[in-house]
Motif scaffolding. Structure first.
Motif, PDB file in Angstrom:
ATOM      1  N   HIS A 112      20.282 -43.038  43.160  1.00 47.47           N
ATOM      2  CA  HIS A 112      18.906 -42.723  43.548  1.00 47.47           C
ATOM      3  C   HIS A 112      18.125 -44.016  43.759  1.00 47.47           C
ATOM      4  CE1 HIS A 112      19.197 -42.820  39.135  1.00 47.47           C
ATOM      5  NE2 HIS A 112      17.936 -43.220  39.099  1.00 47.47           N
ATOM      6  N   ARG A 113      16.974 -43.886  44.402  1.00 53.72           N
ATOM      7  CA  ARG A 113      16.121 -45.035  44.695  1.00 53.72           C
ATOM      8  C   ARG A 113      14.674 -44.561  44.764  1.00 53.72           C
ATOM      9  NH1 ARG A 113      17.462 -46.094  51.185  1.00 53.72           N
ATOM     10  NH2 ARG A 113      16.312 -44.292  51.987  1.00 53.72           N
ATOM     11  N   ALA A 114      13.740 -45.510  44.878  1.00 50.18           N
ATOM     12  CA  ALA A 114      12.321 -45.171  45.027  1.00 50.18           C
ATOM     13  C   ALA A 114      11.774 -45.862  46.273  1.00 50.18           C
ATOM     14  CB  ALA A 114      11.524 -45.610  43.804  1.00 50.18           C
ATOM     15  N   VAL A 115      11.025 -45.111  47.067  1.00 48.70           N
ATOM     16  CA  VAL A 115      10.365 -45.675  48.240  1.00 48.70           C
ATOM     17  C   VAL A 115       8.861 -45.749  47.981  1.00 48.70           C
ATOM     18  CG1 VAL A 115      12.148 -44.910  49.839  1.00 48.70           C
ATOM     19  CG2 VAL A 115      10.215 -43.404  49.351  1.00 48.70           C
ATOM     20  N   VAL A 116       8.161 -46.423  48.868  1.00 48.20           N
ATOM     21  CA  VAL A 116       6.759 -46.780  48.655  1.00 48.20           C
ATOM     22  C   VAL A 116       5.867 -46.034  49.640  1.00 48.20           C
ATOM     23  CG1 VAL A 116       5.125 -48.715  48.721  1.00 48.20           C
ATOM     24  CG2 VAL A 116       7.407 -49.030  47.744  1.00 48.20           C
ATOM     25  N   ASN A 117       4.680 -45.669  49.180  1.00 46.50           N
ATOM     26  CA  ASN A 117       3.706 -44.992  50.034  1.00 46.50           C
ATOM     27  C   ASN A 117       2.847 -46.030  50.754  1.00 46.50           C
ATOM     28  OD1 ASN A 117       0.964 -43.583  50.593  1.00 46.50           O
ATOM     29  ND2 ASN A 117       2.319 -41.897  50.062  1.00 46.50           N
ATOM     30  N   PRO A 118       2.550 -45.836  52.038  1.00 50.70           N
ATOM     31  CA  PRO A 118       1.755 -46.837  52.770  1.00 50.70           C
ATOM     32  C   PRO A 118       0.295 -46.901  52.340  1.00 50.70           C
ATOM     33  CG  PRO A 118       2.214 -44.935  54.153  1.00 50.70           C
ATOM     34  CD  PRO A 118       3.017 -44.750  52.905  1.00 50.70           C
ATOM     35  N   GLU A 119      -0.221 -45.858  51.694  1.00 50.21           N
ATOM     36  CA  GLU A 119      -1.653 -45.806  51.410  1.00 50.21           C
ATOM     37  C   GLU A 119      -1.997 -45.626  49.934  1.00 50.21           C
ATOM     38  OE1 GLU A 119      -3.127 -42.662  53.816  1.00 50.21           O
ATOM     39  OE2 GLU A 119      -2.853 -43.738  55.706  1.00 50.21           O
ATOM     40  N   LYS A 120      -1.082 -45.066  49.148  1.00 49.47           N
ATOM     41  CA  LYS A 120      -1.417 -44.716  47.768  1.00 49.47           C
ATOM     42  C   LYS A 120      -0.443 -45.357  46.777  1.00 49.47           C
ATOM     43  CE  LYS A 120      -3.165 -40.132  49.106  1.00 49.47           C
ATOM     44  NZ  LYS A 120      -2.995 -38.669  48.897  1.00 49.47           N
ATOM     45  N   GLU A 121      -0.981 -45.710  45.608  1.00 46.94           N
ATOM     46  CA  GLU A 121      -0.130 -46.185  44.530  1.00 46.94           C
ATOM     47  C   GLU A 121       0.685 -45.023  43.961  1.00 46.94           C
ATOM     48  OE1 GLU A 121      -2.979 -47.655  41.712  1.00 46.94           O
ATOM     49  OE2 GLU A 121      -3.431 -45.660  40.924  1.00 46.94           O
ATOM     50  N   ARG A 122       1.860 -45.338  43.442  1.00 46.60           N
ATOM     51  CA  ARG A 122       2.685 -44.335  42.771  1.00 46.60           C
ATOM     52  C   ARG A 122       3.006 -44.857  41.375  1.00 46.60           C
ATOM     53  NH1 ARG A 122       8.655 -43.368  42.670  1.00 46.60           N
ATOM     54  NH2 ARG A 122       8.949 -41.228  41.967  1.00 46.60           N
ATOM     55  N   ILE A 123       2.868 -43.993  40.366  1.00 46.95           N
ATOM     56  CA  ILE A 123       3.121 -44.382  38.978  1.00 46.95           C
ATOM     57  C   ILE A 123       4.033 -43.347  38.331  1.00 46.95           C
ATOM     58  CG2 ILE A 123       2.109 -45.101  36.789  1.00 46.95           C
ATOM     59  CD1 ILE A 123      -0.570 -45.432  38.197  1.00 46.95           C
ATOM     60  N   THR A 124       5.075 -43.808  37.647  1.00 40.43           N
ATOM     61  CA  THR A 124       5.997 -42.905  36.960  1.00 40.43           C
ATOM     62  C   THR A 124       6.345 -43.480  35.590  1.00 40.43           C
ATOM     63  OG1 THR A 124       7.972 -43.963  37.889  1.00 40.43           O
ATOM     64  CG2 THR A 124       7.031 -42.119  39.136  1.00 40.43           C
ATOM     65  N   ILE A 125       6.803 -42.597  34.700  1.00 34.25           N
ATOM     66  CA  ILE A 125       7.297 -42.997  33.377  1.00 34.25           C
ATOM     67  C   ILE A 125       8.718 -42.467  33.238  1.00 34.25           C
ATOM     68  CG2 ILE A 125       6.933 -42.916  30.891  1.00 34.25           C
ATOM     69  CD1 ILE A 125       4.014 -42.094  31.457  1.00 34.25           C
ATOM     70  N   ALA A 126       9.686 -43.379  33.167  1.00 35.78           N
ATOM     71  CA  ALA A 126      11.085 -42.997  32.984  1.00 35.78           C
ATOM     72  C   ALA A 126      11.488 -43.281  31.545  1.00 35.78           C
ATOM     73  CB  ALA A 126      11.984 -43.778  33.941  1.00 35.78           C
ATOM     74  N   ALA A 127      11.989 -42.260  30.854  1.00 37.76           N
ATOM     75  CA  ALA A 127      12.463 -42.416  29.482  1.00 37.76           C
ATOM     76  C   ALA A 127      13.987 -42.356  29.487  1.00 37.76           C
ATOM     77  CB  ALA A 127      11.888 -41.326  28.588  1.00 37.76           C
ATOM     78  N   PHE A 128      14.623 -43.447  29.050  1.00 39.84           N
ATOM     79  CA  PHE A 128      16.079 -43.561  29.048  1.00 39.84           C
ATOM     80  C   PHE A 128      16.622 -43.297  27.649  1.00 39.84           C
ATOM     81  CE2 PHE A 128      14.534 -46.878  32.084  1.00 39.84           C
ATOM     82  CZ  PHE A 128      14.911 -46.227  33.254  1.00 39.84           C
ATOM     83  N   HIS A 129      17.667 -42.479  27.563  1.00 40.42           N
ATOM     84  CA  HIS A 129      18.292 -42.169  26.285  1.00 40.42           C
ATOM     85  C   HIS A 129      19.711 -42.705  26.307  1.00 40.42           C
ATOM     86  CE1 HIS A 129      14.825 -39.504  26.614  1.00 40.42           C
ATOM     87  NE2 HIS A 129      14.757 -39.653  25.304  1.00 40.42           N
ATOM     88  N   SER A 130      19.955 -43.686  25.442  1.00 36.12           N
ATOM     89  CA  SER A 130      21.140 -44.529  25.517  1.00 36.12           C
ATOM     90  C   SER A 130      22.124 -44.210  24.395  1.00 36.12           C
ATOM     91  CB  SER A 130      20.730 -46.008  25.441  1.00 36.12           C
ATOM     92  OG  SER A 130      19.735 -46.308  26.393  1.00 36.12           O
ATOM     93  N   VAL A 131      23.250 -44.932  24.414  1.00 36.45           N
ATOM     94  CA  VAL A 131      24.280 -44.747  23.394  1.00 36.45           C
ATOM     95  C   VAL A 131      23.881 -45.449  22.102  1.00 36.45           C
ATOM     96  CG1 VAL A 131      26.131 -44.507  25.064  1.00 36.45           C
ATOM     97  CG2 VAL A 131      25.563 -46.782  24.180  1.00 36.45           C
ATOM     98  N   HIS A 132      24.456 -44.969  21.008  1.00 39.44           N
ATOM     99  CA  HIS A 132      24.296 -45.612  19.708  1.00 39.44           C
ATOM    100  C   HIS A 132      25.321 -46.725  19.598  1.00 39.44           C
ATOM    101  CE1 HIS A 132      23.772 -46.104  15.395  1.00 39.44           C
ATOM    102  NE2 HIS A 132      25.064 -45.943  15.232  1.00 39.44           N
ATOM    103  N   LEU A 133      24.859 -47.963  19.404  1.00 36.92           N
ATOM    104  CA  LEU A 133      25.768 -49.109  19.336  1.00 36.92           C
ATOM    105  C   LEU A 133      25.993 -49.537  17.890  1.00 36.92           C
ATOM    106  CD1 LEU A 133      24.325 -51.158  22.311  1.00 36.92           C
ATOM    107  CD2 LEU A 133      26.496 -49.937  22.254  1.00 36.92           C
ATOM    108  N   PRO A 134      27.184 -50.027  17.573  1.00 36.97           N
ATOM    109  CA  PRO A 134      28.357 -50.122  18.457  1.00 36.97           C
ATOM    110  C   PRO A 134      29.040 -48.777  18.606  1.00 36.97           C
ATOM    111  CG  PRO A 134      28.917 -50.921  16.278  1.00 36.97           C
ATOM    112  CD  PRO A 134      27.444 -50.589  16.243  1.00 36.97           C
ATOM    113  N   CYS A 135      29.688 -48.571  19.733  1.00 35.16           N
ATOM    114  CA  CYS A 135      30.403 -47.316  19.972  1.00 35.16           C
ATOM    115  C   CYS A 135      31.494 -47.561  21.000  1.00 35.16           C
ATOM    116  CB  CYS A 135      29.458 -46.222  20.455  1.00 35.16           C
ATOM    117  SG  CYS A 135      28.866 -46.484  22.138  1.00 35.16           S
ATOM    118  N   THR A 136      32.347 -46.567  21.176  1.00 35.64           N
ATOM    119  CA  THR A 136      33.326 -46.576  22.253  1.00 35.64           C
ATOM    120  C   THR A 136      32.973 -45.453  23.208  1.00 35.64           C
ATOM    121  OG1 THR A 136      35.061 -47.449  20.819  1.00 35.64           O
ATOM    122  CG2 THR A 136      35.766 -46.363  22.853  1.00 35.64           C
ATOM    123  N   ILE A 137      32.902 -45.755  24.494  1.00 33.23           N
ATOM    124  CA  ILE A 137      32.548 -44.763  25.509  1.00 33.23           C
ATOM    125  C   ILE A 137      33.819 -44.341  26.240  1.00 33.23           C
ATOM    126  CG2 ILE A 137      31.210 -44.338  27.609  1.00 33.23           C
ATOM    127  CD1 ILE A 137      29.304 -46.592  26.638  1.00 33.23           C
TER     128      ILE A 137
END
Length: 354
Positions: free
Chosen positions: A290-315
């Motif tokens: 996926h990717r994000a593109v830009v609007n020619p006239e308006k600002e865009r704001i997002t909040i991405a919350a990432f949920h990661s692995v517990h380290l150390p671990c084996t994937i």
């Protein structure tokens, strides 16, 4: 992810310029600096008619209602398998809290640059305000300013990078990310049920639900067709929950080899499967570019919350899901390889296939 970064010490180049400031300086001339121009956009266009591509919508209230749960669970499994993305509605996150985090984030990015720079990302750092994944002074840049913060576990937070303005920011982010962690744990349990695997076998990789947030500010650009807000990539984590702060769209996903634009529903969380979950599910669930593109006239704001692995671990793939299609890899090595791939689509994930 932040814990892994502290161990790996990836060498990033520190940029002092703000894209918001760059956007302001070129407002009249319209000339985008060469470093932000992305000629590959023309060679990789968005499909004009996306009518047949409607992102699945999953209703959390139906998932947890015994009367509808099996039907909705089948929809969830199908979305993860065929799309790797879905919109989650009736997710249970307090609406007042959601409105407050949107207001606080908007206020932070409206502050003067010198005030935002009080929490700037330090050299070779990851948390704070600035740019990510900048490896050289010649590299093409994304048209985005961001605030990246580790939010869980609580005891590992670096509060020096948590803005003090607006005054409600820290408390609101703490409460909001706690609610998102609860939603994520529910989703992991439901996914385990869909996959027919033990809940703890899946949740064990994400013990404690390590979490970080990337708050994105995409300034408007009159030559929006020449810049990219965020380069094509997959997420090197378990699961991402994205909230649109305003109603400006810009998220695009690659489906059947072509790009199409996602129309985010008001109040929905856009959820996507990360690389780790694709590996754990032995490829049944998909981590989609996926990717994000830009609007020619308006600002865009997002909040991405990432949920990661517990380290150390084996994937590696869960044993219950058949002959492994991916290598087993140490969690630190996985994260190091992900950063080294420099957001180049699915290249790193594909390299882990057997």
């Amino acid at each position: 992810m932040a814990e892994a970064f502290d161990e790996i010490k990836v060498a990033f180049v520190c940029l002092e310029e703000s894209v918001q400031a760059v956007a302001a300086t070129i407002h009249d001339s319209g000339e985008v600096p060469e470093r932000y121009i992305r000629p590959e956009i023309d060679a990789d266009p968005v499909i004009a008619d996306a009518g047949s591509y409607t992102l699945p919508t999953i209703d959390m209230s139906r998932l947890i209602n015994p009367e509808f749960s099996q039907e909705e669970l089948a929809k969830l499994g199908s979305a993860c398998e065929h799309w790797g993305f879905f919109q989650l509605v009736n997710h249970g996150v307090d609406q007042v809290l959601s409105q407050q985090i949107k207001a606080d984030v908007s206020e932070f990015f409206s502050l003067p640059l010198e005030e935002k720079s009080a929490v700037a990302i330090p050299p070779n750092g990851m948390q704070g305000f600035g740019h990510h994944f900048v490896f050289s002074k010649e590299q093409k840049l994304d048209w985005v300013d961001l605030l990246f913060l580790a939010t869980r576990p609580v005891e590992e937070r670096s509060l020096d990078f948590w803005p003090k303005k607006p005054s409600t920011f820290r408390d609101t982010l703490d409460k909001y990310t706690t609610e998102l962690a609860n939603v994520t744990e529910q989703l992991f349990r439901l996914m385990a049920e869909d996959l027919g695997v033990d809940h703890e076998a899946l949740l064990g990789t994400f013990k404690g639900l390590p979490q970080s947030v990337r708050i994105n500010y995409y300034p408007p650009c009159r030559q929006a067709d020449k810049v990219l807000g965020l380069s094509p990539h997959t997420d090197g984590i378990g699961m991402t929950l994205l909230l649109h702060v305003n109603d400006v769209q810009g998220l695009q996903i690659r489906k059947d080899g072509e790009w199409f634009s996602v129309q985010a529903l008001p109040g929905a969380l856009v959820v996507n499967i990360g690389d780790v979950l694709e590996i754990l599910t032995n490829g049944k669930y998909k981590s989609i570019e996926h990717r994000a593109v830009v609007n020619p006239e308006k600002e865009r704001i997002t909040i991405a919350a990432f949920h990661s692995v517990h380290l150390p671990c084996t994937i590696g793939p869960l044993q219950e899901l058949g002959d492994p299609r991916y290598k087993e890899i140490d969690g630190f090595e996985f994260t190091k390889g992900y950063f080294a791939a420099k957001l180049e689509g699915r290249r790193y994930l594909e390299s882990l296939k057997l």
